[in-house]
Scaffold this active site. Structure first.
Site, PDB file in Angstrom:
ATOM      1  N   ASP A  36     -63.730 -22.724  30.501  1.00 30.07           N
ATOM      2  CA  ASP A  36     -62.564 -23.541  30.841  1.00 30.07           C
ATOM      3  C   ASP A  36     -61.301 -22.724  30.589  1.00 30.07           C
ATOM      4  O   ASP A  36     -61.052 -22.278  29.467  1.00 30.07           O
ATOM      5  CB  ASP A  36     -62.560 -24.821  30.000  1.00 30.07           C
TER       6      ASP A  36
ATOM      7  N   ASN B  35     -49.978 -23.595  37.537  1.00 30.76           N
ATOM      8  CA  ASN B  35     -49.599 -24.288  38.771  1.00 30.76           C
ATOM      9  C   ASN B  35     -48.170 -24.815  38.697  1.00 30.76           C
ATOM     10  O   ASN B  35     -47.410 -24.725  39.671  1.00 30.76           O
ATOM     11  CB  ASN B  35     -50.557 -25.442  39.042  1.00 30.76           C
TER      12      ASN B  35
ATOM     13  N   GLU C 266     -60.456 -25.822  36.946  1.00 29.97           N
ATOM     14  CA  GLU C 266     -60.381 -24.515  36.310  1.00 29.97           C
ATOM     15  C   GLU C 266     -61.622 -24.194  35.491  1.00 29.97           C
ATOM     16  O   GLU C 266     -61.589 -23.352  34.600  1.00 29.97           O
ATOM     17  CB  GLU C 266     -59.136 -24.442  35.413  1.00 29.97           C
TER      18      GLU C 266
ATOM     19  N   ASP D 110     -54.391 -20.427  42.695  1.00 29.71           N
ATOM     20  CA  ASP D 110     -55.565 -20.025  43.480  1.00 29.71           C
ATOM     21  C   ASP D 110     -55.883 -18.549  43.266  1.00 29.71           C
ATOM     22  O   ASP D 110     -57.056 -18.163  43.173  1.00 29.71           O
ATOM     23  CB  ASP D 110     -55.321 -20.291  44.967  1.00 29.71           C
TER      24      ASP D 110
END
Length: 399
Positions: free
Chosen positions: A263, A271, A306, A280
């Site tokens: 994770d 973001n 993620e 991305d």
């Protein structure tokens, strides 16, 4: 590199034989076969090209490789030019891409031709016994040179143009792409033999290439169903299929098998701060890093968001913890060149990761149980401050 290739062409042409009438007749046969192949498969090629993230294997080696081992260099380069020109009108790629790929094809054919002429021939129509074995060996070596030149020539440019640290998979291509290219060259060798022994039979290869192109498209479609389009890793459907098989083999052999849940810490901040395209790019770089630090037998997939999953066959607790630590360090070492919200270039680095580890059969005896156990271990790692590896506890998995 293009200038160097052109210099090679000039030297090879200067020392080449003058094409004979027979060479021109065979050239016409190959050119006709290649044209039939290209025109009948242009829609399939367009669909495959649109779904391909890196380099497209276009199957034209079926025609260019036999030219390399039969014709003088000028005719080989002329056939490459005719084939590439047709692709230019169909694919409409940027001019620099078209020039580079055309030179790559021409260079591989030229060097393969020089290799074959120096080692083999040659009167194929009267070969037999040990003579045929000698020429077959030359044909195989020429095929290896033909593929190696394209891999190295194209791979070096991919490495130089990569916005992140180049990986072996990105530079040399994946196993499926290299296998497809090898099969195509093998079909080219068959075409060469037919062209020398029974020229009209080359028409059969035109049919074969159309069918083979269709099979390549079906294989790509099947791969797309199981692959995450954003990262190139397996999606949950594909990962579950392979992970269940791996777990079943572990049950039968009574071997350990480990599962890592990875994770990315504070991914939402990326973001929010840089924009989703930057996020991305981070996910893609992480997926490439995971492929680099895992074994071919390991199963890497994107769990969602993620999070990533890795199934590690034949790995006990100690080895799994070492593997998880390698993953954590590899992600921390990434320097990802991307763009921010304003479109300006920026670099994202020093990203931390929380990794949970679960072992079969100690922590769970099913894939779902292992995922629950690893997820609980990730939660413990985050509660303890993130950027660390935690092993699942005995009672952490779901009943």
């Amino acid at each position: 590199m293009e200038l160097l290739a052109v210099a090679v062409f000039a030297v090879a042409i200067a020392h080449s034989e003058v094409p004979s009438v027979g060479d021109w007749i065979r050239f016409a046969i190959l050119a006709a076969g290649a044209t039939v192949h290209i025109q009948l498969t242009q829609r399939q090629e367009e669909r495959r090209r649109n779904r391909t993230r890196t380099v497209l294997i276009d199957l034209t080696a079926v025609w260019t490789f036999p030219a390399a081992v039969i014709f003088p260099v000028p005719l080989t380069l002329l056939l490459v030019a005719l084939i590439r020109l047709q692709h230019w009108f169909i694919a409409r790629r940027p001019a620099h891409n078209f020039v580079f790929s055309s030179i790559a094809h021409g260079l591989s054919g030229t060097l393969a031709q020089l290799t074959f002429v120096s080692l083999a021939p040659y009167n194929w129509g009267s070969l037999g016994g040990l003579d045929s074995l000698h020429d077959f060996g030359g044909l195989v070596l020429a095929g290896l040179v033909f593929e190696a030149v394209q891999i190295l020539y194209v791979g070096s440019i991919l490495a130089l143009s990569s916005s992140s640290r180049p990986t072996v998979g990105k530079v040399l291509g994946n196993k499926a792409d290299n296998l497809l290219e090898a099969i195509t060259i093998g079909l080219g060798a068959v075409t060469a033999v037919l062209l020398v022994i029974m020229p009209p039979a080359v028409a059969i290869m035109a049919v074969v290439t159309v069918v083979f192109n269709r099979l390549a498209e079906l294989d790509q479609l099947q791969d797309d169903v199981r692959t995450d389009s954003k990262t190139g890793a397996l999606n949950m459907r594909g990962w579950n299929e392979l992970a269940e098989r791996g777990l079943e083999r572990a049950r039968k052999s009574e071997d350990d098998i480990a599962l890592l849940m990875i994770d990315l810490d504070h991914f939402k901040w990326i973001n929010d701060s840089f924009g989703h395209p930057a996020g991305d790019d981070v996910l893609q770089a992480v997926a490439e890093a995971l492929r680099e630090v895992t074994r071919p037998s390991d199963v890497v997939g994107r769990f969602g968001g993620e999070e990533f999953l890795i199934l590690l066959p034949d790995m006990d607790e100690r080895a799994a913890l070492q593997a998880a630590e390698r993953v954590r360090r590899a992600i921390a070492d990434l320097r990802i060149v991307t763009t921010d919200k304003r479109g300006s270039q920026t670099t994202i680095n020093r990203r931390t990761t929380s990794v949970g580890v679960a072992i079969f059969p100690q922590h769970a005896d099913s894939l779902e149980g292992l995922m629950h156990a690893a997820d609980a271990a990730v939660y413990e790692a985050k509660e303890a401050g993130r950027n660390q590896v935690r092993i699942a506890t005995r009672n952490s998995h779901a009943p």
